[in-house]
Design an enzyme around this catalytic site. Structure first.
Site, PDB file in Angstrom:
ATOM      1  N   GLY A  20       0.914  -1.354  -0.061  1.00  0.00           N
ATOM      2  CA  GLY A  20      -0.101   0.010   0.006  1.00  0.00           C
ATOM      3  C   GLY A  20       0.849   1.330   0.166  1.00  0.00           C
ATOM      4  CD  GLU A 144      -2.218  -2.406  -2.061  1.00  0.00           C
ATOM      5  OE1 GLU A 144      -2.373  -1.317  -1.980  1.00  0.00           O
ATOM      6  OE2 GLU A 144      -1.856  -3.180  -1.246  1.00  0.00           O
ATOM      7  CG  ASP A 151      -2.872 -15.484  -0.990  1.00  0.00           C
ATOM      8  OD1 ASP A 151      -1.781 -16.125  -0.699  1.00  0.00           O
ATOM      9  OD2 ASP A 151      -3.243 -13.972  -0.487  1.00  0.00           O
ATOM     10  CB  THR A 192      17.710 -14.059  -5.514  1.00  0.00           C
ATOM     11  OG1 THR A 192      18.368 -15.317  -5.996  1.00  0.00           O
ATOM     12  CG2 THR A 192      18.527 -13.108  -5.488  1.00  0.00           C
ATOM     13  CB  THR A 195      12.645 -12.763  -5.715  1.00  0.00           C
ATOM     14  OG1 THR A 195      12.280 -12.052  -4.439  1.00  0.00           O
ATOM     15  CG2 THR A 195      12.310 -12.021  -7.133  1.00  0.00           C
ATOM     16  CD  GLN A 196      16.019 -17.787  -8.462  1.00  0.00           C
ATOM     17  OE1 GLN A 196      15.766 -18.962  -8.923  1.00  0.00           O
ATOM     18  NE2 GLN A 196      16.901 -17.388  -7.827  1.00  0.00           N
ATOM     19  CB  CYS A 392     -15.980   8.782  16.923  1.00  0.00           C
ATOM     20  SG  CYS A 392     -17.687   8.335  16.116  1.00  0.00           S
ATOM     21  CG  LEU A 393     -16.601   5.339  22.434  1.00  0.00           C
ATOM     22  CD1 LEU A 393     -17.994   5.416  22.658  1.00  0.00           C
ATOM     23  CD2 LEU A 393     -16.028   4.124  22.176  1.00  0.00           C
ATOM     24  CD  GLU A 416     -21.901   1.970  20.999  1.00  0.00           C
ATOM     25  OE1 GLU A 416     -21.610   3.083  20.941  1.00  0.00           O
ATOM     26  OE2 GLU A 416     -21.311   0.972  20.422  1.00  0.00           O
ATOM     27  CG  HIS A 520     -13.619   9.325  12.752  1.00  0.00           C
ATOM     28  ND1 HIS A 520     -13.012   8.644  13.588  1.00  0.00           N
ATOM     29  CD2 HIS A 520     -15.034   8.870  12.780  1.00  0.00           C
ATOM     30  CE1 HIS A 520     -13.931   7.791  14.230  1.00  0.00           C
ATOM     31  NE2 HIS A 520     -15.045   7.716  13.607  1.00  0.00           N
ATOM     32  CD  GLU A 522      -9.625   9.518  12.846  1.00  0.00           C
ATOM     33  OE1 GLU A 522     -10.136  10.741  13.208  1.00  0.00           O
ATOM     34  OE2 GLU A 522     -10.169   8.593  13.317  1.00  0.00           O
TER      35      GLU A 522
END
Ligand code: GLN
Length: 544
Positions: A20, A144, A151, A192, A195-196, A392-393, A416, A520, A522
């Protein structure tokens, strides 16, 4: 309309190599050369979105302007670039299958057998193309592919991007593979082979990487690059090192630039001539340099206690830690975190746990676990006049704490946690009362708020109408507005129609800096544009 180029990034050998951050850094470099970019994440999991996943499983849920609950990598994409990300930038296997199955139920496949190839792969390709269809100005779409090559879940995505090259040609598509080149002992011989194997796995899917980025301890020497080149079937100059960072992930755009990765990408697409900034010192790159400089030589440091439920995993509050770190940039303050698990905070120990805190932050959260510990931490900050920022909370808890200890409503709570409280100072929004589905049903995404004259918040933002992102169900209960205002907790941010409380703060004569926001902030902080409330919080905490 411009011709859009597509860069697909896959990962090999191990997870957590920083795919990322790497793709975001490449996008930042392309922007630095004057190109318009966006980034999309294709996630192989079956959930529709990470909104219902535990932060311990998947890190934080990042919220976009349009209210999509997405993977935390989208946070890196927004922090490193100017791209405006939206719902379509985050795609999961669950979403793909959901649309295909809905279409099948509507009979749109006209009796045909619905299969992974071509129906699922077509849906994936459609989602990739959607971004450039929505924004004709885009020069690059970077994609991405989540997970690691090999997988089982990523196979349809790899097949879709293989076909994508067939449809659009090599001149418009590039495959980058991020891999790991370890040494068995520290500083020992570099291996390596993994990677191979990883590249072979990709080749089996019909994909030959055009560029390899190798995560390593140091820089790969030319001999190793030649070996990788030989076994992985690409030119040595297309093999790049991504050495471990010294201080911060914000070094990565520059590291890639010094390796000439941006030049190689632009040469591949025959765009080098159009790029800005190869001859002169690129002004955008200079800005990244200033960011890194704060980490190299900070002027002072500050300790912020973060009191939350998911302290063991840094990714669980990733955007928050980043935003606080950015808050230190203007005054070159290094921000250190004292991570406190709110479940461990008790009457007997809270003073001691918090004794070194110069600022206290309580983040967002769900569920009652740890709430009493958060309330103690807030009380400590309020009574000792230590800068407090509740999100928030964290705002809702600040309201509860004030109700209990200042207004004297001993049973004050959020519905809540305690629906039967006689002082439900935080309660459910009416439109949420009948909602049963958990996924994507909260108050999500950007909403406007109006700030009051004379408030600390207005001083931070310097504009009355702000837009910030939300992710919650519960709200300040308007029945109690007068009680709070009278006792000095001011409701300084309201929805433009005045019905929802978006922010609270303590009057300056009661406390130097005590703010709670229902939203939020952030999510909107960037290293090149720190968020003003975080900046102020960090500066106040550092005694400035
Ligand atoms: N649990 C609270 C709510 O739903 C707060 C949510 C949050 O902090 N993101 O309102």
């Amino acid at each position: 309309m411009r011709k859009t180029r597509y860069i697909f990034v896959t990962g090999g050998v191990a997870s957590s190599l920083g795919k990322g951050v790497s793709i975001a850094s490449i996008a930042a470099l392309l922007e630095a050369h004057g190109f318009k970019v966006t980034i999309q994440k294709l996630d192989p999991y079956i959930n529709i979105d990470p909104g219902t996943m535990s932060p311990f499983q998947h890190g934080e849920v990042y919220v976009t302007e349009d209210g999509a609950e997405t993977d935390l990598d989208l946070g890196y994409y927004e922090r490193f670039t100017h791209a405006n990300l939206a719902r379509e930038n985050s795609v999961s296997t669950g979403q793909i299958y959901y649309s295909v199955i809905q279409r099948e139920r509507r009979g749109e496949y006209l009796g045909r057998t619905v299969q992974v190839i071509p129906h699922i792969t077509n849906e994936i390709k459609k989602r990739i193309l959607l971004l450039a269809q929505k924004n004709a100005e885009l020069d690059f779409v970077l994609v991405e592919i989540g997970g690691t090559v090999g997988d089982i879940e990523s196979v349809p995505f790899l097949e879709a991007i293989r076909q994508f090259r067939l449809d659009h040609g090599a001149e418009s598509t590039m495959f980058i593979h991020l891999t790991f080149v370890p040494s068995i002992t520290k500083g020992g011989e570099i291996k390596t082979k993994p990677t191979q194997h990883s590249v072979k796995e990709l080749q089996k899917q019909g994909i030959q990487p055009d560029i390899l980025i190798c995560r390593t301890e140091g820089h790969l020497d030319s001999e190793v690059k030649e070996k990788i080149s030989l076994f992985c079937n690409l030119a040595p100059k297309r093999v790049f090192s991504a050495p471990d960072i010294e201080h911060t992930i914000y070094e990565i755009p520059q590291i890639f630039h010094s390796e000439d990765l941006d030049r190689e990408i632009l040469q591949y697409f025959r765009l080098e001539g159009e790029a800005e900034g190869f001859l002169l010192m690129n002004p955008m790159l200079a800005k990244w340099e200033q960011v890194v400089d704060v980490f190299r030589s900070p002027r002072r440091s500050v300790k912020i206690a973060v009191v939350g439920k998911y302290m063991a995993l840094h990714d669980a509050y990733r955007s928050l830690y980043e935003a606080m770190t950015h808050g230190g940039f203007p005054q070159k303050i290094a921000v250190e975190f004292i991570k406190i698990d709110s479940e461990k905070v008790e009457e007997e120990n809270y003073q001691n746990l918090l004794k070194d805190a110069q600022g206290v932050l309580v983040p967002g959260g769900f569920g009652e676990r740890g709430v009493e510990g958060k309330l103690l931490a807030i009380r400590f900050a309020r009574e000792n006049k230590i800068p407090y920022f509740g999100i928030c909370l964290g705002m809702q808890c600040a309201v509860i704490e004030f109700a209990r200890n200042v207004l004297g409503f001993a049973d004050a709570h959020s519905t809540e946690f305690h629906p039967e409280s006689e002082h439900p100072v935080i309660s459910l929004m009416e439109e949420q009362a009948g909602v049963i589905n958990k996924g994507g049903t909260m108050r999500l995404g950007a909403y406007p708020a109006k700030l009051s004259e004379g408030s600390l918040l207005l001083e931070c933002y310097r504009e009355t109408l702000i837009h910030e992102r939300h992710r919650h169900r519960f709200e300040f209960n308007n029945k109690f507005r007068k009680d709070f205002e009278k006792a000095g907790m001011k409701l300084t941010g309201l929805s433009p129609d005045g019905t929802l409380v978006e922010a609270v703060e303590l009057e300056r004569k009661l406390h130097p800096f005590f703010i709670g926001t229902q939203y939020h902030p952030e999510f909107k902080s960037k290293p090149l544009k720190p968020h003003p409330v975080f900046t102020r919080f960090i500066e106040k905490s550092a005694g400035l």
